[in-house]
Design a protein around this motif. Structure first.
Motif, PDB file in Angstrom:
ATOM      1  N   GLN A  33      -7.239  74.491  59.773  1.00  0.00           N
ATOM      2  CA  GLN A  33      -7.072  73.692  58.568  1.00  0.00           C
ATOM      3  C   GLN A  33      -8.340  73.758  57.723  1.00  0.00           C
ATOM      4  OE1 GLN A  33      -5.405  69.735  59.325  1.00  0.00           O
ATOM      5  NE2 GLN A  33      -4.864  70.353  61.400  1.00  0.00           N
ATOM      6  N   TYR A  35     -10.430  71.514  54.790  1.00  0.00           N
ATOM      7  CA  TYR A  35     -10.585  70.198  54.190  1.00  0.00           C
ATOM      8  C   TYR A  35     -11.667  70.275  53.123  1.00  0.00           C
ATOM      9  CZ  TYR A  35      -7.979  67.962  58.008  1.00  0.00           C
ATOM     10  OH  TYR A  35      -6.999  67.578  58.894  1.00  0.00           O
ATOM     11  N   GLN A  37     -14.486  67.762  50.921  1.00  0.00           N
ATOM     12  CA  GLN A  37     -15.164  66.479  50.891  1.00  0.00           C
ATOM     13  C   GLN A  37     -16.032  66.398  49.653  1.00  0.00           C
ATOM     14  OE1 GLN A  37     -18.107  65.570  53.949  1.00  0.00           O
ATOM     15  NE2 GLN A  37     -17.525  63.410  53.920  1.00  0.00           N
ATOM     16  N   GLY A  40     -19.993  61.587  49.221  1.00  0.00           N
ATOM     17  CA  GLY A  40     -19.806  60.163  49.453  1.00  0.00           C
ATOM     18  C   GLY A  40     -18.385  59.748  49.733  1.00  0.00           C
ATOM     19  N   ARG A  41     -17.491  60.722  49.914  1.00  0.00           N
ATOM     20  CA  ARG A  41     -16.084  60.378  50.130  1.00  0.00           C
ATOM     21  C   ARG A  41     -15.604  60.908  51.479  1.00  0.00           C
ATOM     22  NH1 ARG A  41     -13.059  59.902  45.406  1.00  0.00           N
ATOM     23  NH2 ARG A  41     -14.255  58.938  43.743  1.00  0.00           N
ATOM     24  N   GLY A  42     -14.389  60.525  51.835  1.00  0.00           N
ATOM     25  CA  GLY A  42     -13.763  61.044  53.039  1.00  0.00           C
ATOM     26  C   GLY A  42     -13.238  62.450  52.830  1.00  0.00           C
ATOM     27  N   LEU A  43     -12.829  63.084  53.917  1.00  0.00           N
ATOM     28  CA  LEU A  43     -12.301  64.439  53.836  1.00  0.00           C
ATOM     29  C   LEU A  43     -10.852  64.402  53.374  1.00  0.00           C
ATOM     30  CD1 LEU A  43     -14.736  64.623  55.952  1.00  0.00           C
ATOM     31  CD2 LEU A  43     -13.595  66.714  56.696  1.00  0.00           C
ATOM     32  N   HIS A  45      -7.397  66.737  53.166  1.00  0.00           N
ATOM     33  CA  HIS A  45      -6.754  67.938  53.681  1.00  0.00           C
ATOM     34  C   HIS A  45      -6.287  68.835  52.539  1.00  0.00           C
ATOM     35  CE1 HIS A  45      -3.232  70.208  55.235  1.00  0.00           C
ATOM     36  NE2 HIS A  45      -4.073  70.423  56.213  1.00  0.00           N
ATOM     37  N   LEU A  48      -3.046  73.933  55.816  1.00  0.00           N
ATOM     38  CA  LEU A  48      -2.974  74.218  57.256  1.00  0.00           C
ATOM     39  C   LEU A  48      -2.293  75.563  57.432  1.00  0.00           C
ATOM     40  CD1 LEU A  48      -1.779  71.797  60.061  1.00  0.00           C
ATOM     41  CD2 LEU A  48      -0.830  74.083  59.889  1.00  0.00           C
ATOM     42  N   PHE A  88     -14.688  72.386  54.521  1.00  0.00           N
ATOM     43  CA  PHE A  88     -14.791  72.511  55.974  1.00  0.00           C
ATOM     44  C   PHE A  88     -13.550  73.182  56.532  1.00  0.00           C
ATOM     45  CE2 PHE A  88     -18.402  69.701  56.807  1.00  0.00           C
ATOM     46  CZ  PHE A  88     -18.441  68.932  55.660  1.00  0.00           C
ATOM     47  N   LEU A  99      -9.429  68.151  66.520  1.00  0.00           N
ATOM     48  CA  LEU A  99      -9.957  69.134  65.587  1.00  0.00           C
ATOM     49  C   LEU A  99     -11.447  69.292  65.791  1.00  0.00           C
ATOM     50  CD1 LEU A  99      -8.272  68.298  62.149  1.00  0.00           C
ATOM     51  CD2 LEU A  99      -7.704  70.138  63.740  1.00  0.00           C
ATOM     52  N   PHE A 101     -14.668  70.646  63.702  1.00  0.00           N
ATOM     53  CA  PHE A 101     -15.058  71.001  62.340  1.00  0.00           C
ATOM     54  C   PHE A 101     -16.290  71.878  62.332  1.00  0.00           C
ATOM     55  CE2 PHE A 101     -12.442  68.443  59.489  1.00  0.00           C
ATOM     56  CZ  PHE A 101     -11.835  67.580  60.389  1.00  0.00           C
TER      57      PHE A 101
END
Lengths: 111, 112
Positions: A33, A35, A37, A40-43, A45, A48, A88, A99, A101
């Motif tokens: 997969q 991703y 980012q 300052g934020r989340g990953l 998706h 896949l 990533f 997972l 990374f």
């Protein structure tokens, strides 16, 4: 050691150009997969690709997978300044769910 | 638009204090993950649960960290006592086996 390793670590391009990021891994996988980012934020998706697939497209994204070389690439076409982020790859072994990374590629798209 | 939520978003605390981070996974997801991200180590998996049962917590320092899922709508990560080296961004993610993981916005922890 990291299962996924991205290359390059950092990439700087001009808006409109294509960006290619590569990922190598060590052991057999179930799927891979990608991703993104933002700082300052989340990953988030992106896409896949399963181990029996060789190529997948989603909008301006194209992912390839070569299981014989244990490598994948992410191509972003016609890049935009908003694509600036860290990217990533993550691999999911046959045990499922877990997972691993890589360290990520920092992409900067200059307007 | 279902999302993973995390609280608090930011936490500043002093060394030795207890820290509790909370996560609400997406309804219907049976797997919940806790990750830690630092500049030095990157993104590390700390622990994960399936159907509320802990499957793997080998990435977690056992002496001070604990992770639980009291119910299907809440996962917690606790650090007691906290240390400066625990400063990081902690992410929760949820998904179903072999599927995409959906990440929360993270809790930025600073231990002074």
């Amino acid at each position: 050691s990291q299962q996924g390793e991205e290359d390059p670590q950092a990439l700087s391009i001009q808006e409109g150009e294509n960006a290619t990021m590569n990922c190598s891994y060590k052991t057999s996988i179930n799927n891979l997969q990608w991703y993104r980012q933002n700082s300052g934020r989340g990953l988030v998706h992106l896409i896949l690709i399963r181990s029996n697939e060789r190529e997948k497209h989603s909008g301006r994204l194209r992912v390839t997978l070569d299981t014989s070389k244990k490598s994948s690439s992410l191509l972003i076409t016609a890049s935009r300044a908003a694509d600036t982020a860290s990217y990533f790859c993550a691999t999911d072994g046959y045990s499922g769910s877990r997972l691993t990374f890589g360290e990520g590629t920092q992409l900067t798209v200059n307007p | 638009d279902a999302r993973v939520t995390q609280t608090p978003r930011d936490k500043v605390t002093e060394m030795g204090q207890e820290v509790t981070m909370r996560c609400q996974p997406i309804l219907g997801h049976n797997t919940v993950f806790w990750y830690r991200q630092t500049m030095m180590q990157g993104l590390e998996l700390l622990a994960y649960f399936r159907n509320r049962a802990p499957l793997d917590d080998s990435g977690m320092p056992k002496d001070r960290f604990s992770a639980e899922m009291p119910d299907a709508t809440l996962a917690t990560l606790k650090i007691q006592p906290s240390e400066p080296r625990d400063s990081a961004v902690y992410f929760c993610a949820s998904g179903n086996r072999g599927d995409t993981q959906y990440f929360g916005p993270g809790t930025r922890l600073t231990v002074l």
